[in-house]
Write a protein that holds these residues in place. Sequence first.
Motif, mmCIF file in Angstrom:
data_model
loop_
_atom_site.group_PDB
_atom_site.id
_atom_site.type_symbol
_atom_site.label_atom_id
_atom_site.label_comp_id
_atom_site.label_asym_id
_atom_site.label_seq_id
_atom_site.Cartn_x
_atom_site.Cartn_y
_atom_site.Cartn_z
ATOM 1 N N LYS A 1 -60.639 -5.949 -36.181
ATOM 2 C CA LYS A 1 -60.998 -6.430 -37.625
ATOM 3 C C LYS A 1 -62.508 -6.427 -38.097
ATOM 4 O O LYS A 1 -62.836 -5.950 -38.970
ATOM 5 N N MET A 2 -63.464 -6.732 -36.895
ATOM 6 C CA MET A 2 -64.565 -6.682 -37.179
ATOM 7 C C MET A 2 -65.180 -5.243 -37.528
ATOM 8 O O MET A 2 -65.944 -4.849 -38.283
ATOM 9 N N SER A 3 -64.656 -4.263 -36.568
ATOM 10 C CA SER A 3 -64.928 -2.870 -36.650
ATOM 11 C C SER A 3 -64.362 -2.227 -38.095
ATOM 12 O O SER A 3 -65.182 -1.487 -38.598
ATOM 13 N N ARG B 1 -65.813 -0.163 -43.262
ATOM 14 C CA ARG B 1 -65.692 -0.136 -44.822
ATOM 15 C C ARG B 1 -67.017 -0.362 -45.385
ATOM 16 O O ARG B 1 -67.127 0.270 -46.525
ATOM 17 N N GLU B 2 -67.948 -1.235 -44.803
ATOM 18 C CA GLU B 2 -69.393 -1.295 -45.492
ATOM 19 C C GLU B 2 -70.029 -0.147 -45.166
ATOM 20 O O GLU B 2 -70.572 0.128 -46.072
ATOM 21 N N LEU B 3 -69.893 0.513 -44.124
ATOM 22 C CA LEU B 3 -70.529 1.820 -43.833
ATOM 23 C C LEU B 3 -70.137 2.766 -44.853
ATOM 24 O O LEU B 3 -70.933 3.690 -45.472
ATOM 25 N N MET C 1 -72.319 6.546 -36.851
ATOM 26 C CA MET C 1 -72.219 5.394 -37.112
ATOM 27 C C MET C 1 -70.544 5.079 -37.272
ATOM 28 O O MET C 1 -69.893 4.344 -36.878
ATOM 29 N N LYS C 2 -70.189 5.838 -38.444
ATOM 30 C CA LYS C 2 -68.919 5.648 -39.000
ATOM 31 C C LYS C 2 -67.896 6.117 -37.674
ATOM 32 O O LYS C 2 -66.775 5.507 -37.672
ATOM 33 N N GLU C 3 -68.016 7.266 -37.086
ATOM 34 C CA GLU C 3 -67.226 7.799 -36.041
ATOM 35 C C GLU C 3 -67.135 6.874 -34.789
ATOM 36 O O GLU C 3 -65.933 6.588 -34.314
ATOM 37 N N HIS C 4 -68.096 6.163 -34.639
ATOM 38 C CA HIS C 4 -68.170 5.075 -33.671
ATOM 39 C C HIS C 4 -67.197 4.027 -34.082
ATOM 40 O O HIS C 4 -66.302 3.646 -32.949
ATOM 41 N N TYR C 5 -67.190 3.359 -35.199
ATOM 42 C CA TYR C 5 -66.268 2.311 -35.534
ATOM 43 C C TYR C 5 -64.833 2.949 -35.611
ATOM 44 O O TYR C 5 -64.030 2.205 -35.186
ATOM 45 N N VAL C 6 -64.696 4.098 -36.112
ATOM 46 C CA VAL C 6 -63.372 4.511 -36.177
ATOM 47 C C VAL C 6 -62.751 4.634 -34.866
ATOM 48 O O VAL C 6 -61.562 4.335 -34.414
ATOM 49 N N ASP C 7 -63.377 5.179 -33.728
ATOM 50 C CA ASP C 7 -63.241 5.254 -32.292
ATOM 51 C C ASP C 7 -62.854 3.904 -31.850
ATOM 52 O O ASP C 7 -61.898 3.849 -31.220
ATOM 53 N N GLN C 8 -63.799 2.814 -32.227
ATOM 54 C CA GLN C 8 -63.570 1.475 -31.902
ATOM 55 C C GLN C 8 -62.187 1.011 -32.148
ATOM 56 O O GLN C 8 -61.354 0.264 -31.574
ATOM 57 N N ILE C 9 -61.905 1.248 -33.621
ATOM 58 C CA ILE C 9 -60.526 0.809 -33.889
ATOM 59 C C ILE C 9 -59.454 1.333 -33.353
ATOM 60 O O ILE C 9 -58.488 0.733 -33.356
ATOM 61 N N LYS C 10 -59.540 2.856 -33.057
ATOM 62 C CA LYS C 10 -58.264 3.313 -32.289
ATOM 63 C C LYS C 10 -58.341 2.705 -30.991
ATOM 64 O O LYS C 10 -57.191 2.621 -30.453
#
Length: 122
Positions: free
Chosen positions: A42-44, A49-51, A76-85
Amino acid sequence: MSALSDDAIRKVFVELQAKYVASTQQLNTVKAQIQAKQRDRKMSELTRRELDTLEPDTKTYKPVGKMFIQTPLSQMKEHYVDQIKKADESIEQLEKSQKYWDRAATDAQSNLRDILQGPRSM
């Protein structure tokens, strides 16, 4: 022969009780891990979303220990998408583990109930 039977029943009962307690503890541990992973996801997701709301030329900084390193917004966006996956995959694995431990605890509880209700039937 009755005393031997009672001893055998008692031994099986103690073993099942230990199995039930261990399964329940593992189940609770897995549930806590699932909650933690869901919180991380959820944090990721919120950060991603903010990014998405930022302009493409906005400077962004990635936390590294006690420092921050300037990182392109796309990375940064890719990093958080990877973290979500990764979080989704971990949650899926933990849910499988949760089903296993839930089944093990339920089976042990059922066997204990059977012993308590009819110890002479064994």
